[in-house]
Scaffold this active site. Structure first.
Site, PDB file in Angstrom:
ATOM      1  N   GLY A  88       0.759  -1.241   0.000  1.00 58.95           N
ATOM      2  CA  GLY A  88       0.000   0.000   0.000  1.00 58.95           C
ATOM      3  C   GLY A  88       0.800   1.307   0.000  1.00 58.95           C
ATOM      4  CE  LYS A  91       4.178  -3.273  -3.335  1.00 59.64           C
ATOM      5  NZ  LYS A  91       3.417  -2.781  -2.156  1.00 59.64           N
ATOM      6  CG  ASP A 115       0.816  -7.689  -5.729  1.00 62.41           C
ATOM      7  OD1 ASP A 115       0.386  -8.741  -5.225  1.00 62.41           O
ATOM      8  OD2 ASP A 115       0.695  -6.587  -5.198  1.00 62.41           O
TER       9      ASP A 115
HETATM   10  N1  LIG Z   1       1.892  10.238  -3.931  1.00 60.01           N
HETATM   11  C1  LIG Z   1       0.637   9.887  -3.776  1.00 60.01           C
HETATM   12  N2  LIG Z   1      -0.321  10.803  -3.513  1.00 60.01           N
HETATM   13  C2  LIG Z   1      -1.607  10.443  -3.357  1.00 60.01           C
HETATM   14  N3  LIG Z   1      -2.054   9.189  -3.444  1.00 60.01           N
HETATM   15  C3  LIG Z   1      -1.163   8.208  -3.704  1.00 60.01           C
HETATM   16  C4  LIG Z   1       0.222   8.501  -3.891  1.00 60.01           C
HETATM   17  N4  LIG Z   1       0.859   7.329  -4.153  1.00 60.01           N
HETATM   18  C5  LIG Z   1      -0.063   6.363  -4.128  1.00 60.01           C
HETATM   19  N5  LIG Z   1      -1.272   6.873  -3.855  1.00 60.01           N
HETATM   20  C6  LIG Z   1      -2.544   6.144  -3.725  1.00 60.01           C
HETATM   21  O1  LIG Z   1      -2.404   5.148  -2.713  1.00 60.01           O
HETATM   22  C7  LIG Z   1      -3.112   3.964  -3.054  1.00 60.01           C
HETATM   23  C8  LIG Z   1      -2.178   2.771  -3.046  1.00 60.01           C
HETATM   24  O2  LIG Z   1      -1.223   2.979  -4.071  1.00 60.01           O
HETATM   25  P1  LIG Z   1      -0.616   1.765  -4.897  1.00 60.01           P
HETATM   26  O3  LIG Z   1      -1.683   0.840  -5.384  1.00 60.01           O
HETATM   27  O4  LIG Z   1       0.310   2.353  -5.889  1.00 60.01           O
HETATM   28  O5  LIG Z   1       0.188   1.044  -3.716  1.00 60.01           O
HETATM   29  P2  LIG Z   1       0.883  -0.404  -3.711  1.00 60.01           P
HETATM   30  O6  LIG Z   1       2.057  -0.288  -2.809  1.00 60.01           O
HETATM   31  O7  LIG Z   1       1.143  -0.865  -5.088  1.00 60.01           O
HETATM   32  O8  LIG Z   1      -0.259  -1.270  -3.053  1.00 60.01           O
HETATM   33  P3  LIG Z   1      -0.314  -2.883  -2.927  1.00 60.01           P
HETATM   34  O9  LIG Z   1       0.724  -3.270  -1.944  1.00 60.01           O
HETATM   35  O10 LIG Z   1      -1.708  -3.101  -2.408  1.00 60.01           O
HETATM   36  O11 LIG Z   1      -0.078  -3.429  -4.298  1.00 60.01           O
HETATM   37  C9  LIG Z   1      -3.742   4.236  -4.421  1.00 60.01           C
HETATM   38  O12 LIG Z   1      -5.052   4.640  -4.220  1.00 60.01           O
HETATM   39  C10 LIG Z   1      -2.908   5.379  -4.987  1.00 60.01           C
HETATM   40  O13 LIG Z   1      -3.643   6.203  -5.882  1.00 60.01           O
END
Ligand SMILES: Nc1ncnc2c1ncn2[C@@H]1O[C@H](COP(=O)(O)OP(=O)(O)OP(=O)(O)O)[C@@H](O)[C@H]1O
Length: 402
Positions: A88, A91, A115
């Site tokens: 979250g 990534k 993933d």
């Molecule tokens: N810099 C940012 N500003 C605002 N919102 C963000 C930012 N970076 C990520 N988000 C939001 O946070 C949420 C999680 O982001 P993301 O899916 O990229 O995370 P992840 O690490 O890939 O999650 P997971 O581990 O579940 O795969 C999404 O809703 C995304 O739009």
């Protein structure tokens, strides 16, 4: 937490969780406002991006190697970027924004999700499912996405393993006084290895599938490949997997050769030798691919693992452990993205001031953490809405990847 918060804090928190991202909310929270109109390439968007970039610029770090986007984009030789970190933290957003940035800089790019809980489709706001190459609409140069279905990728190995053995063979070999060999195979739990795989196997198979793809002509055009990997735990287990598989597959192969002579007799009765051979071959293939995955992860010339984190004590502690494990495995890591950083603001919002103080403490923690202090730190600002779709990813990418 809401129950004990002051009425003022509750009001802000309510706005944080409930409100649609309005200009007022953005101002109250001191986040970087994503331009409401995102045509993708307008002058106003570029201006907004560079203003945000200036605001969120990382502090210069003495002695740190200067690593900018220029260095990432130079040369046409294929390079792999693997983005990983705690669940979250962003990534997928960072991986997708890097892929868009590469494509807009003329690199035919492939972005791959390994993933098991894919979110590339959500991030690009396009349907990229199906386990095959899908072109992403929007960027200047070709950008393709691939969401590997680990379950599907595992299927072929499972099918092979299910053919391995059975009571018919056991009875027959017992009658020949060779039952002990069958038991030994049973003990190796070959079937279980693939039916209930050890943690990390799915991810490993997914990556090995990509390596297999990349050997095909169809994929030769891509000069940049970005991996959106599974959360930290999977990555760590993935790295120790080749040794685990080496050990178990090695044992299986040894036994196979022991059995070979006796099995020729079985073949005429049950036709099982071919199936045993098939299962063993598949496993040997899997082992070879795992070794390739490990080599790819360790190749400093072509690969870089980028850790993504957020400025909280918990996320930074996990990033520190991740870096330590990656170093032990000789995986090249040079950059750390600290995502969702509140940019400086003149607003006197109390909630933001407390939050910013917390984040400053967390950023200080990075600078004094022996595992993280020498990495090139890239700060990515918190923007005021979900980053979805190519224009929003371009906006984020222009800020983060400088
Ligand atoms: N810099 C940012 N500003 C605002 N919102 C963000 C930012 N970076 C990520 N988000 C939001 O946070 C949420 C999680 O982001 P993301 O899916 O990229 O995370 P992840 O690490 O890939 O999650 P997971 O581990 O579940 O795969 C999404 O809703 C995304 O739009």
């Amino acid at each position: 937490m809401l129950a004990t918060a002051s009425p003022g804090l509750q009001a802000v928190a309510r706005r944080l969780t409930l409100a649609a991202p309005t200009a007022a909310a953005a101002q109250a929270l001191c986040v970087v406002r994503l331009p409401r109109r995102l045509p993708g390439r307008s002058a106003s968007l570029r201006a907004a991006a560079s203003a945000a970039a200036a605001e969120a610029a990382p502090p210069a770090k003495e002695g740190a190697e200067e690593l900018g986007f220029q260095e990432m984009t130079s040369g046409t030789r294929r390079r792999y970027y693997m983005l990983g970190g705690k669940g979250g933290v962003g990534k997928t957003s960072c991986a997708a924004s890097l892929a868009v940035r590469f494509a807009n800089n003329g690199h035919p790019t492939l972005v791959v999700s390994t993933d098991p809980a894919h979110s590339l489709s959500d991030s690009f706001a396009q349907d990229l499912t199906g386990g095959t190459l899908v072109q992403v609409e929007g960027p200047d140069a070709p950008l393709f996405a691939l969401e590997i279905n680990p379950e599907k990728a595992r299927e072929e190995f499972r099918t092979a393993s299910q053919k391995n053995g059975g009571t018919g063979v056991k009875d027959f070999m017992d009658s020949m006084g060779l039952g002990v060999l069958v038991e030994q195979i049973g003990e190796l739990k070959l079937g279980e290895l693939l039916d209930t795989p050890p943690p990390g196997l799915d991810e490993a198979i997914a990556i090995s599938k990509v390596i297999q793809f990349l050997e095909a002509q169809e994929y030769s055009m891509f000069s940049r490949i970005v991996f959106d990997t599974a959360p930290t735990g999977h990555t760590l287990r993935l790295l120790s997997l080749p040794d685990f598989l080496d050990a178990s597959i090695g044992k299986i192969l040894k036994l196979r050769s022991k059995i070979a002579s006796a099995a020729s007799a079985i073949k005429s009765v049950f036709g099982q030798e071919v199936q045993q051979q098939d299962a063993a071959n598949k496993l040997e293939q899997l082992r070879e691919r795992m070794v390739k995955v490990r080599e790819l992860f360790r190749d400093t010339e072509s690969t870089e693992f980028i850790i993504v984190t957020i400025p909280t004590v918990m996320a930074i502690s996990e990033s520190s452990r991740l870096h330590s494990s990656l170093q032990k495995e000789s995986v090249p890591v040079r950059r750390l993205i600290v995502n969702q950083v509140l940019p400086p603001s003149t607003s006197d919002c109390k909630f933001c001031a407390i939050k910013r103080k917390d984040q400053t403490r967390a950023l200080d923690m990075i600078r004094s953490d022996p595992e993280l202090m020498d990495l090139n730190i890239i700060q990515a600002p918190l923007v005021d809405m979900e980053i979805r779709g190519v224009p929003a990813l371009k906006f984020l990418g222009d800020i983060v990847w400088k």
